[in-house]
Design an enzyme around this catalytic site. Structure first.
Site, short mmCIF file in Angstrom:
data_model
loop_
_atom_site.label_atom_id
_atom_site.label_comp_id
_atom_site.label_asym_id
_atom_site.label_seq_id
_atom_site.Cartn_x
_atom_site.Cartn_y
_atom_site.Cartn_z
CG HIS A 1 -1.99 -1.25 1.35
ND1 HIS A 1 -1.50 -2.49 1.55
CD2 HIS A 1 -3.29 -1.36 0.92
CE1 HIS A 1 -2.35 -3.40 1.69
NE2 HIS A 1 -3.60 -2.49 1.18
CG HIS B 1 -6.01 1.83 0.04
ND1 HIS B 1 -6.25 2.11 1.22
CD2 HIS B 1 -5.98 0.53 -0.07
CE1 HIS B 1 -6.23 1.18 1.88
NE2 HIS B 1 -6.08 0.13 1.17
NE ARG C 1 -21.11 -17.22 38.48
CZ ARG C 1 -22.21 -16.21 39.05
NH1 ARG C 1 -21.99 -15.12 38.86
NH2 ARG C 1 -23.23 -16.58 39.29
CB SER D 1 -21.79 -11.93 36.20
OG SER D 1 -23.19 -11.02 36.59
CD GLU E 1 -19.34 -7.14 25.24
OE1 GLU E 1 -19.32 -6.36 24.13
OE2 GLU E 1 -20.47 -7.29 25.97
CG PHE F 1 -21.31 -11.43 25.04
CD1 PHE F 1 -22.21 -12.05 24.13
CD2 PHE F 1 -21.94 -11.01 26.35
CE1 PHE F 1 -23.61 -12.07 24.22
CE2 PHE F 1 -23.39 -11.08 26.34
CZ PHE F 1 -24.13 -11.68 25.38
CG HIS G 1 -22.42 -16.59 33.25
ND1 HIS G 1 -21.54 -15.79 34.04
CD2 HIS G 1 -23.77 -16.11 33.89
CE1 HIS G 1 -22.00 -15.28 34.99
NE2 HIS G 1 -23.43 -15.44 35.02
CG HIS H 1 -26.99 -14.06 27.12
ND1 HIS H 1 -27.86 -13.65 26.12
CD2 HIS H 1 -26.68 -12.99 27.87
CE1 HIS H 1 -27.95 -12.38 26.35
NE2 HIS H 1 -27.26 -12.06 27.17
NE ARG I 1 -26.50 -17.64 36.67
CZ ARG I 1 -27.72 -17.57 36.76
NH1 ARG I 1 -28.38 -18.33 36.03
NH2 ARG I 1 -28.41 -16.80 37.37
#
Lengths: 674, 674
Positions: free
Chosen positions: A35, A265, A360, A387, A414, A440, A464, A476, A523
């Site tokens: 580039h 570019h 946890r 949590s 996150e 997540f 979890h 979830h 969990r």
């Protein structure tokens, strides 16, 4: 635009910047890929930054109090390679520049931190560099609070393009930086109006200035080719009490026929056009040749910080011996000597008390004893503190008024959290960990991959970790996320079965220096399965015999995390029927894979039928079922076939057939040859 | 705040809203889990929206021209369940509300589109709903341009919280919406100052109003408990020529002891506090009991749109038969009858001409014949149009002045693109596909998972699918991404070997209605391997015998995509040595897994040694190597052991040992029992 006028205004600056442009053109042409446009557009900003502001000593790229330079627009890698060669970096030599993008060269297509000391972070996937930089700036604040401004007092400079600013993670990053008034963070926006598909306006018409202001940043707008304006803007940005964004109006591929176009570019390799561009620059030397006077000016820039560095070293050596040792220990990422004994003591206590707790919570119990011992840990959570159990009493909360606080409320970010943690780890002196729900992992994924590629020991606390989370349902409930993390190279995926294994996993995560860790934590409450204390860190073997078969060994049950106690219950059922059953806990596949075959064979010998139990998908498990001395028709899996469901956890385990009885039945069937 | 004053001002409104609040409290208490605060905070906005504005007919939730209601803050699921029960939805009955979060109930912890017709999209992972909504609004514009405003003319309403707005994907989404002036998109921000960890200000102090304005949105700020203000704001928002954000100042868990606290976000189950809250509301009936007059008012709201719907049906029936059929076909996601013949013709032509092209180019060749046939396709790319080969001549570019354009320049927004495509697919009437580099599957990952969970046929065109992309290096080279996609339930992962397989893959991707597809396509040219035309879609079998062994079958080579031609070359080497070798192309594991064992056994019989060749990690391959009638000690893998490197592609294949000779040697070794 009138390049001659700019040249005439400041000829020395011009030729220094032209060196970047010419080297970029030459290297891209030699590689026939790369580039060109970004380095050519941002050469002026880079020249002023390196020439007048960046605190560094090219001969000492590891000097801890150097300013950090982060090329978030990593495709413009020839900018950083040109700069490093010009200032006299020992690793990025002219030979390396000539070998741009070739096998084994330090000058990879995108800058890689593992390829040269002076490359602070690996960039290319857009938005990552600017998000790392937030972690760099936080680490600086935290270190400064701890060791004082005489020892820690440096800026983080970032170059970002429209790509970085369109990526969602940039929103999370600038939100964190604005909230925490990271005033030593300065971002240059390469405002060139061009993306690969065409004009920026094709896809975006947002007001970046307004947007950064809304996030609490100071913003200046300048001509990115005006050296005096650049210099003044940096000077002003250094004085603000908020992070700063300097919008630099630039021309991509300045001076080339492709200037201001999306073609600019990419790789500009046309010989005649290159010659024409160099003529515009007044650049008369051959390919890869920098006139001696220009090189000398650049080398003087490279040496400019030497005195400052020496003065820093004197100040550092004037500190107490204890402080020096501690600073160096934290910077090297060495765990304190006491860690091992502390972990052992906790393990012993837990094995004796045998509590039933969620892992946890186990993780919190570990952190409660570790954090006071390791002032370098910086914890946090993406708005799930209660949590994820990531906050311990001693940490203090990082804030504008409390820079020594070691806990970060990252907000619902996150991805930004993961990228910031990578930045902290790269900065050094702090050891970041942060939590969210295991599902997540998806949001944090681009940064988690880069942690692995960059070889930084970021710790991702993912709680979890299965359908065991219950009612929140399939959105979830991770089912494929263990597989995702395990499929990623250079990543330790720990799924501990109880508090003892959790402590062992944390010990590894906190002592490794080149591998990120994923801690998959439950969990729901789990019984202690390691009720006999052992000094040895069994998780370090990756998999081990937790319960041996009594009588003839006919079956091996393999399990991780919350399913280990199910495996033990299945063993009880089978042993009662006279079926000798071994239970193997497999908290970390990667560490088990790294064992000698002799060790693996002792744990997983040929012969017995095998059943694996894990509340996730089977994907990846065949390696241990039919592979590794196993047989396809003598092995089976108890786990998830698809997505989960919303219901209380115990009901879900029954519903999806992840039970001791189901595992025992699989064993009976396999032995019967069904 | 003075609830009595509000009540007195508009008692009828108050009781309707109180019904939502009371049902929420009752359902969460019964489930002993869930999120009470959001529905209690947004009940007033929801009541005004449903009562005065939302165009819907509760008896006909599939009416195509209904307004869409999207609960982006999906944890507040009791809001949507309360609303649906109250208006008389046939699926969300009182019994379902009572079974909130229980196994088998439609009322899952987070709203799932597959659980009830009136739930437009699955939410819970934050930021997804608001990003889906951009796709809903685009689909509406495109459909309107195609069929006229008499048939298509509806709004998309979204409720989003601070979590949604902090997530990075929201930045991408609002950027797209602002750029394209999606004026029929109206977002309510539940501005309650609370997140799980505490006050929003703990983690975020950005100016959301300024931010939306910077993205080109109209913004209003109102008291979210003032029915008249809510009504006026919606009325105004409907008239703007930009998307609208209405910042609703609300009190989470209004009227409860936990009001305005982070505790109020979660499950409020204390009986005394519940009773107190209900007393404040003036709610005197028992649990799950709605006074008849209030229920009647809500049911009137549910029936309010019936006349409008009937009028729409009359207008629709006044359209030409052709138009009606075409509208219904597109809405049902049925491919045109001609598709099959068109694909077959292309396959025949390609098998005869046997061109050597990159499969990303093959994909373009397919789209060139398919897009003119399927006006419902909407293509796009995250700023890699020329690399992903996603734009065909006939499409036109979607823009403010060209709503009928079918190509979207999404910008550098992989995640926003993926989520918007999901929204389009959910809206119906359009069939979205979009491209980026395979490695950036990482960025799009949260939305890709939701496509699978939601059972929508979004097509992800992922080009540059291995080290074969060359010089861009390991940041851009997927190695674990095939495994990641394959580990995800309900996802077709296609890795075609040539243009014929690419055409077959597209045919499946464009005809399925409940499964998303990932097309993993090469950057580099590949020879045509299917040189004998077959009408049968062989990719639909998932894996098949591409080249049979000559003589005794001693080896089976399995490969996908760009490695199939390497397998064929290895076969040539081995056959020349008298080793009978079968080559199995495995373009879609999931479809192969779905075959009867008899089919699978014909393709992968026991006996011969097996070598798999794929320029990715081995993770997952053991299923086909030692599993599925294979043996661990009679199988081997040729592929990647870790991350890639920056160099020309051919050199990388040599460097990492992914060559025909390496595969042949593995076969020799296995046969020799080494």
């Amino acid at each position: 635009m009138d390049i001659d006028a700019i040249k005439a205004k400041n000829p020395e600056h011009w030729m220094k910047a032209a060196a970047i442009r010419a080297l970029t053109l030459d290297a891209v042409a030699a590689a026939k890929s790369g580039h060109s446009g970004m380095p050519m557009g941002m050469a002026d900003v880079a020249t002023v930054l390196f020439g007048n502001h960046l605190k560094f000593d090219a001969a000492n790229p590891t000097w801890p109090d150097r300013d950090r330079f982060i090329l978030s627009a990593g495709h413009g890698s020839m900018l950083i390679y040109s700069l490093l060669y010009l200032v006299g970096d020992a690793e990025i030599t002219l030979e390396e520049v000539k070998n741009f993008r070739q096998l084994g060269a330090r000058t990879a297509g995108h800058p890689e931190n593992t390829h040269a000391t002076a490359i602070e972070t690996t960039t290319g996937p857009l938005g990552q560099g600017i998000s790392n930089s937030v972690g760099f700036a936080m680490a600086e604040e935290i270190q400064r609070a701890r060791f004082g401004a005489k020892i820690v007092d440096h800026y983080t400079y970032v170059m970002a393009g429209d790509g970085c600013l369109m990526e969602g993670v940039s929103h999370e990053a600038i939100g964190i930086a604005g909230r925490h008034k990271l005033s030593k963070l300065i971002v240059f926006w390469d405002n060139n109006d061009i993306t690969i598909d065409g004009k920026v306006s094709l896809s975006d018409r947002s007001d970046q200035v307004g947007r950064f202001k809304a996030a609490g940043w100071d913003v200046q707008e300048i001509d990115g080719h005006d050296a005096a304006a650049i210099d003044a803007a940096i000077t002003a940005a250094k004085k603000t009490d908020t992070p700063s964004m300097i919008a630099c109006k630039t021309h991509i591929a300045l001076g080339h026929a492709a200037q201001d176009t999306s073609k600019g570019h990419g790789a500009l390799t046309d010989a005649a056009q290159m010659a024409a561009a160099k003529a515009v620059y007044g650049w008369t030397t051959g390919p890869f040749e920098v006139p001696a006077d220009v090189k000398a000016q650049w080398e003087a820039i490279g040496a400019r910080g030497a005195d400052t560095r020496r003065a820093w070293e004197e100040r550092f050596e004037a500190q107490s011996q204890t402080k020096q040792v501690e600073f160096n220990r934290q910077l090297a990422g060495e765990a304190p000597k006491k860690l091992s004994a502390t972990i052992k003591a906790l393990k012993k206590q837990i094995s004796e008390a045998a509590p039933s707790v969620a892992t946890r919570k186990s993780s919190e119990m570990v952190l409660e004893v570790v954090n006071p011992l390791m002032p370098e840990t910086v914890g946090g959570s993406a708005d799930l503190t209660g949590s994820n159990n990531t906050l311990t009493k001693d940490m203090g909360v990082f804030d504008v008024e409390n820079r020594g606080g070691r806990y970060v409320y990252y907000g619902i970010r996150e991805h930004g959290m993961a990228a910031a943690m990578n930045g902290m780890a790269l900065h050094g002196g702090v050891r970041p960990y942060g939590g969210t729900f295991m599902c997540f992992t998806d949001y944090a994924r681009p940064a988690m991959r880069l942690a692995a590629l960059m070889q930084v020991p970021t710790v991702f606390v993912m709680t979890h970790d299965s359908i065991g989370l219950g009612e929140d349902g399939p959105t979830h409930q991770p089912v494929e996320h263990l597989a995702i993390s395990r499929a990623t190279p250079n990543t330790y995926v720990f799924r501990p079965a109880d508090t003892v294994e959790t402590a062992e996993a944390w010990e590894i995560a906190l002592t490794t220096t080149t591998t990120p860790s994923v801690l998959a934590l439950s969990r729901q409450n789990l019984p202690t399965v390691r009720t006999t204390h052992k000094n040895t860190n069994m998780v370090a073997q990756g998999a081990y015999v937790l319960a041996e078969a009594e009588g003839k060994r006919q079956a091996i049950l393999m399990a991780t995390g919350s399913e280990v106690s199910i495996a033990l219950a299945a063993r009880d059922i089978l042993q009662a029927e006279g079926i000798g059953t071994r239970v193997v806990s497999m908290p970390c596949w990667e560490l088990f894979e790294a064992q000698d075959e002799a060790v693996r064979k002792r744990v997983l010998p040929a012969g017995p039928v095998r059943v694996a139990i894990e509340a996730g998908v089977q994907f990846g498990w065949d390696k241990w079922l039919s592979g590794e001395r196993g047989k396809a028709n003598k092995s089976a899996f108890v786990g998830m076939q698809g997505f989960g469901a919303s219901a209380p956890a115990e009901e879900l385990y029954e519903h999806f057939g992840i039970t001791a009885e189901a595992a025992a039945q699989k064993v009976r069937d396999l032995i019967a040859g069904k």
